[in-house]
Design a protein around this motif. Sequence first.
Motif, short mmCIF file in Angstrom:
data_model
loop_
_atom_site.label_atom_id
_atom_site.label_comp_id
_atom_site.label_asym_id
_atom_site.label_seq_id
_atom_site.Cartn_x
_atom_site.Cartn_y
_atom_site.Cartn_z
N ALA A 176 0.82 -1.21 0.00
CA ALA A 176 0.00 0.00 0.00
C ALA A 176 0.86 1.27 0.00
O ALA A 176 0.49 2.27 -0.62
CB ALA A 176 -0.96 0.00 1.18
N ALA A 177 1.99 1.24 0.67
CA ALA A 177 2.87 2.41 0.71
C ALA A 177 3.41 2.71 -0.69
O ALA A 177 3.44 3.87 -1.12
CB ALA A 177 4.02 2.20 1.70
N GLN A 178 3.82 1.67 -1.40
CA GLN A 178 4.30 1.87 -2.76
C GLN A 178 3.16 2.32 -3.66
O GLN A 178 3.35 3.17 -4.54
CB GLN A 178 4.93 0.60 -3.32
CG GLN A 178 5.52 0.80 -4.70
CD GLN A 178 6.17 -0.46 -5.25
OE1 GLN A 178 6.05 -1.53 -4.70
NE2 GLN A 178 6.87 -0.31 -6.36
N ALA A 179 1.97 1.78 -3.45
CA ALA A 179 0.80 2.19 -4.23
C ALA A 179 0.52 3.67 -4.03
O ALA A 179 0.22 4.39 -5.00
CB ALA A 179 -0.41 1.36 -3.85
N CYS A 180 0.63 4.15 -2.80
CA CYS A 180 0.43 5.58 -2.53
C CYS A 180 1.40 6.43 -3.36
O CYS A 180 1.00 7.42 -3.98
CB CYS A 180 0.62 5.90 -1.05
SG CYS A 180 -0.77 5.48 -0.01
N LEU A 222 -8.38 8.40 -6.51
CA LEU A 222 -9.24 7.35 -5.96
C LEU A 222 -8.40 6.16 -5.50
O LEU A 222 -8.61 5.61 -4.41
CB LEU A 222 -10.28 6.91 -6.99
CG LEU A 222 -11.42 7.87 -7.25
CD1 LEU A 222 -12.28 7.37 -8.40
CD2 LEU A 222 -12.25 8.09 -6.00
N GLY A 223 -7.44 5.76 -6.33
CA GLY A 223 -6.54 4.67 -5.94
C GLY A 223 -5.69 5.04 -4.75
O GLY A 223 -5.45 4.21 -3.85
N TRP A 224 -5.24 6.28 -4.72
CA TRP A 224 -4.43 6.78 -3.61
C TRP A 224 -5.25 6.72 -2.31
O TRP A 224 -4.76 6.27 -1.28
CB TRP A 224 -4.03 8.20 -3.93
CG TRP A 224 -2.99 8.85 -3.10
CD1 TRP A 224 -2.40 8.37 -1.97
CD2 TRP A 224 -2.43 10.14 -3.34
NE1 TRP A 224 -1.50 9.30 -1.49
CE2 TRP A 224 -1.50 10.38 -2.31
CE3 TRP A 224 -2.61 11.10 -4.31
CZ2 TRP A 224 -0.77 11.57 -2.24
CZ3 TRP A 224 -1.88 12.27 -4.25
CH2 TRP A 224 -0.97 12.50 -3.23
N LEU A 275 -4.47 4.56 1.02
CA LEU A 275 -4.41 5.15 2.36
C LEU A 275 -5.30 4.37 3.34
O LEU A 275 -4.92 4.16 4.49
CB LEU A 275 -4.83 6.62 2.31
CG LEU A 275 -3.83 7.58 1.67
CD1 LEU A 275 -4.48 8.93 1.40
CD2 LEU A 275 -2.60 7.74 2.54
N LEU A 276 -6.47 3.95 2.86
CA LEU A 276 -7.33 3.12 3.70
C LEU A 276 -6.64 1.81 4.06
O LEU A 276 -6.73 1.34 5.21
CB LEU A 276 -8.66 2.83 3.00
CG LEU A 276 -9.61 4.01 2.83
CD1 LEU A 276 -10.83 3.58 2.02
CD2 LEU A 276 -10.03 4.58 4.17
N MET A 277 -5.95 1.22 3.09
CA MET A 277 -5.25 -0.05 3.34
C MET A 277 -4.13 0.14 4.36
O MET A 277 -3.78 -0.78 5.09
CB MET A 277 -4.68 -0.62 2.04
CG MET A 277 -5.74 -0.99 1.02
SD MET A 277 -6.93 -2.20 1.62
CE MET A 277 -5.88 -3.62 1.80
N LEU A 278 -3.56 1.35 4.42
CA LEU A 278 -2.51 1.64 5.40
C LEU A 278 -3.09 1.97 6.78
O LEU A 278 -2.35 2.17 7.73
CB LEU A 278 -1.66 2.82 4.92
CG LEU A 278 -0.71 2.53 3.77
CD1 LEU A 278 -0.08 3.82 3.25
CD2 LEU A 278 0.37 1.55 4.20
N ALA A 312 -7.49 10.28 6.06
CA ALA A 312 -6.87 10.78 4.82
C ALA A 312 -7.47 10.11 3.60
O ALA A 312 -7.68 10.75 2.56
CB ALA A 312 -5.37 10.57 4.86
N GLY A 313 -7.77 8.82 3.70
CA GLY A 313 -8.37 8.09 2.57
C GLY A 313 -9.73 8.63 2.20
O GLY A 313 -10.03 8.90 1.04
N VAL A 314 -10.58 8.81 3.20
CA VAL A 314 -11.93 9.34 2.95
C VAL A 314 -11.85 10.79 2.47
O VAL A 314 -12.60 11.20 1.59
CB VAL A 314 -12.81 9.20 4.21
CG1 VAL A 314 -14.13 9.94 4.05
CG2 VAL A 314 -13.06 7.73 4.50
N ALA A 315 -10.92 11.57 3.02
CA ALA A 315 -10.74 12.96 2.56
C ALA A 315 -10.35 12.99 1.09
O ALA A 315 -10.81 13.86 0.33
CB ALA A 315 -9.69 13.66 3.42
N MET A 316 -9.51 12.04 0.66
CA MET A 316 -9.11 11.98 -0.74
C MET A 316 -10.31 11.64 -1.61
O MET A 316 -10.51 12.24 -2.67
CB MET A 316 -8.01 10.93 -0.92
CG MET A 316 -7.40 10.87 -2.29
SD MET A 316 -6.32 12.27 -2.67
CE MET A 316 -4.94 11.92 -1.61
#
Length: 80
Positions: free
Chosen positions: A5-9, A33-35, A39-42, A47-51
């Motif tokens: 997930a960190a690399q995906a971010c 959306l993927g980011w 963030l949710l996976m991390l 932050a994920g919902v804000a994105m």
Amino acid sequence: MEGDAAQACALFARAAEVGDRFDEPDLPALSRLGWGHALLMLGDSAAGVAMFDEVMVARWRCSAWPRPARQTGRSPPTWC
């Protein structure tokens, strides 16, 4: 679900930058959306919902922006 997930971010952030640089509206929206999902996976749900919220509001503004106005030189909202 498996993956880094960190690399995906980092990769989604880079893709969003590329889309912004080349003024291509779909790439930044989909990247963010993927980011947000990464963030949710991390475990960073705030932050994920804000994105997700940021993307949805920006895309709503783009759909409300009249296309003929784009040709008049007026500035559309970000990501349009």
